[in-house]
Write a protein that holds these residues in place. Structure first.
Motif, PDB file in Angstrom:
ATOM      1  N   VAL A 326       0.915  -0.976  -0.054  1.00 18.20           N
ATOM      2  CA  VAL A 326       0.181   0.074   0.121  1.00 18.20           C
ATOM      3  C   VAL A 326       0.793   1.218  -0.155  1.00 18.20           C
ATOM      4  O   VAL A 326       1.622   1.282   0.792  1.00 18.20           O
ATOM      5  N   TRP A 327       0.650   2.265  -0.935  1.00 18.10           N
ATOM      6  CA  TRP A 327       1.366   3.428  -1.059  1.00 18.10           C
ATOM      7  C   TRP A 327       0.572   4.662  -0.400  1.00 18.10           C
ATOM      8  O   TRP A 327      -0.549   4.636  -0.703  1.00 18.10           O
ATOM      9  N   ASP A 328       1.377   5.351   0.349  1.00 10.90           N
ATOM     10  CA  ASP A 328       0.661   6.648   0.618  1.00 10.90           C
ATOM     11  C   ASP A 328       0.214   7.359  -0.569  1.00 10.90           C
ATOM     12  O   ASP A 328      -0.936   8.178  -0.598  1.00 10.90           O
ATOM     13  N   ALA A 351      -0.613 -11.998  -4.560  1.00  9.86           N
ATOM     14  CA  ALA A 351      -1.675 -11.859  -5.421  1.00  9.86           C
ATOM     15  C   ALA A 351      -2.394 -10.604  -5.297  1.00  9.86           C
ATOM     16  O   ALA A 351      -2.353 -10.229  -4.089  1.00  9.86           O
ATOM     17  N   VAL A 352      -3.196 -10.390  -6.162  1.00  7.54           N
ATOM     18  CA  VAL A 352      -3.852  -9.132  -5.837  1.00  7.54           C
ATOM     19  C   VAL A 352      -5.313  -9.480  -5.100  1.00  7.54           C
ATOM     20  O   VAL A 352      -5.906 -10.583  -5.450  1.00  7.54           O
ATOM     21  N   VAL A 353      -5.519  -8.894  -3.901  1.00  6.42           N
ATOM     22  CA  VAL A 353      -6.672  -8.993  -3.115  1.00  6.42           C
ATOM     23  C   VAL A 353      -7.619  -7.857  -3.066  1.00  6.42           C
ATOM     24  O   VAL A 353      -7.267  -6.883  -3.162  1.00  6.42           O
ATOM     25  N   ALA A 354      -8.925  -8.360  -3.622  1.00  5.08           N
ATOM     26  CA  ALA A 354      -9.936  -7.042  -3.374  1.00  5.08           C
ATOM     27  C   ALA A 354     -10.032  -6.555  -2.259  1.00  5.08           C
ATOM     28  O   ALA A 354      -9.923  -7.141  -1.197  1.00  5.08           O
ATOM     29  N   SER A 356      -7.642  -4.492  -0.664  1.00  5.01           N
ATOM     30  CA  SER A 356      -6.235  -4.289  -0.124  1.00  5.01           C
ATOM     31  C   SER A 356      -5.822  -3.157  -0.394  1.00  5.01           C
ATOM     32  O   SER A 356      -4.586  -2.777   0.509  1.00  5.01           O
ATOM     33  N   ASN A 357      -6.086  -2.378  -1.375  1.00  4.56           N
ATOM     34  CA  ASN A 357      -5.682  -0.974  -1.623  1.00  4.56           C
ATOM     35  C   ASN A 357      -4.163  -0.955  -2.011  1.00  4.56           C
ATOM     36  O   ASN A 357      -3.547  -0.033  -2.114  1.00  4.56           O
ATOM     37  N   THR A 358      -3.565  -2.174  -2.530  1.00  2.00           N
ATOM     38  CA  THR A 358      -2.085  -2.319  -2.725  1.00  2.00           C
ATOM     39  C   THR A 358      -1.919  -1.571  -4.388  1.00  2.00           C
ATOM     40  O   THR A 358      -2.948  -1.306  -5.188  1.00  2.00           O
TER      41      THR A 358
END
Length: 389
Positions: A326-328, A351-354, A356-358
């Motif tokens: 997660v990026w500011d 993996a991409v997780v719904a 997660s805001n990554t």
């Protein structure tokens, strides 16, 4: 001859002439018009059955129409003089699609039959960015016998094949290597004894396909975010070092032929990358004096663009995990054409997780929204529903 597999939605193909002149100049398509004039001799005597004559005339006109339509269709496929509006793809062979020109090519050299979300995202993002170009995914595990089941059984197949400009074909390496220096190597190598066969066979296949047909090759962990303006290019992974995860050339370019010859001459399957990025780098060094990049400038040599690492690798491989953090404030990637997510480094299978805001989730939402909705969000919903049951 490569084998055709239908993994497409029902419909039909329509062809239209492109705008051959834009802004007062001719485009790069080799446009020409085909005019068919059919003349009929008038009978010397009037027929005694005018109704039957009219019916025969209508049938004659219909047959002529279908003949001319078929002629224009064949000419367009062989010469690339017409742009295409694909509605159904089950009649097309890989050669016919590749001969349309300027394809974006992806390869899957494992035996897996279900493209994972990252592969789906890579293909979808390219299909959205390059809407006027064929996007082709070659899969080694795909055959005619499995194709029909794939369309109905796997979500990613259904998703990708529904896109107008996406084509999925079997990867038949022996056919791909025909008429290239790689055929002799392929006939002698023993895949079961190769340490890095999945990677080596992919390295070879991408060279042969770009040599034969031209276009752009991309790894299946590359997310496209804007069009690449170059035709002949290599992507710098860092100063003085080229990747082979993204590159583009017109058909029959000498650099690619030289790479194939060097592939065979210097073959060592035990060294990872020897036939991949190290091959591209050593061949580029034979014709160019490579120097360090300054800022976001690109380099050029012998009519080959050596693109700045910012174009595809703004996050270098030692920091690949940042895509799953997660990026500011998310980076803009204003100087990038596509983003390589370094899946080879992802040993823990992040993996991409719904929700997660990554950074990776945001990229999926922006550049492959259908993949995100169908394979990420809906998968999470299905898992939740099953756990409730």
């Amino acid at each position: 001859m490569l084998q055709t597999v239908w993994v497409s939605s029902p419909g039909s193909w329509a062809l239209r002439e492109p705008a051959c002149h834009q802004g007062g100049r001719q485009t790069s398509w080799k446009c020409r018009f085909v005019r068919t004039i059919i003349q009929h001799r008038r009978p010397r005597h009037a027929t005694k059955c005018p109704g039957k004559a009219r019916m025969l005339k209508k049938i004659h006109i219909c047959l002529c129409f279908f003949f001319v339509s078929g002629l224009l269709y064949e000419i367009s496929l062989l010469s690339g003089c017409f742009s295409y509006v694909p509605m159904s793809k089950h009649f097309l062979t890989p050669e016919q699609v590749l001969n349309l020109g300027k394809s974006i090519i992806f390869l899957e050299t494992t035996e897996r039959l279900e493209p994972p979300p990252l592969v789906s995202c890579s293909v979808e993002s390219a299909a959205r960015i390059y809407q006027d170009r064929p996007i082709i995914l070659f899969m080694k595990g795909l055959t005619n016998e499995t194709a029909l089941d794939m369309h109905s059984s796997y979500a990613a197949f259904s998703l990708l094949s529904s896109m107008k400009n996406v084509f999925i074909f079997p990867l038949q390496m022996e056919s791909v290597f025909q008429e290239t220096p790689l055929l002799q190597w392929y006939n002698q190598v023993v895949p079961e004894q190769e340490k890095n066969w999945v990677h080596v066979s992919s390295d070879a296949s991408r060279l042969a396909l770009i040599w034969k047909y031209g276009g752009i090759y991309m790894d299946t962990d590359v997310i496209s975010i804007r069009p690449i303006p170059e035709e002949s290019f290599l992507a710098a992974q860092k100063s003085r070092f080229s990747s082979n995860g993204i590159f583009g050339f017109p058909a029959h370019h000498k650099f690619i032929w030289d790479c194939m010859e060097n592939f065979v001459l210097k073959y060592n399957g035990n060294i990872w990358g020897n036939q991949g990025p190290f091959l591209m780098t050593r061949m580029l060094k034979t014709i160019c004096n490579l120097t360090d990049f300054k800022g976001t400038e690109d380099h050029s040599c012998q009519n080959i663009s050596f693109l700045n690492p910012q174009r595809f690798y703004p996050i270098p491989y030692p920091a690949w995990g940042r895509y799953y953090q997660v990026w500011d404030k998310s980076p803009s990637f204003n100087h990038s054409y596509a983003l390589h997510l370094w899946n080879f480094m992802n040993h823990n299978r992040k993996a991409v997780v719904a929700g997660s805001n990554t950074l990776a989730e945001k990229l999926y939402k922006s550049y492959c929204p259908t993949t995100y909705e169908d394979l990420i969000q809906n998968a999470k919903l299905r898992d939740f529903t099953q756990s409730e049951d």
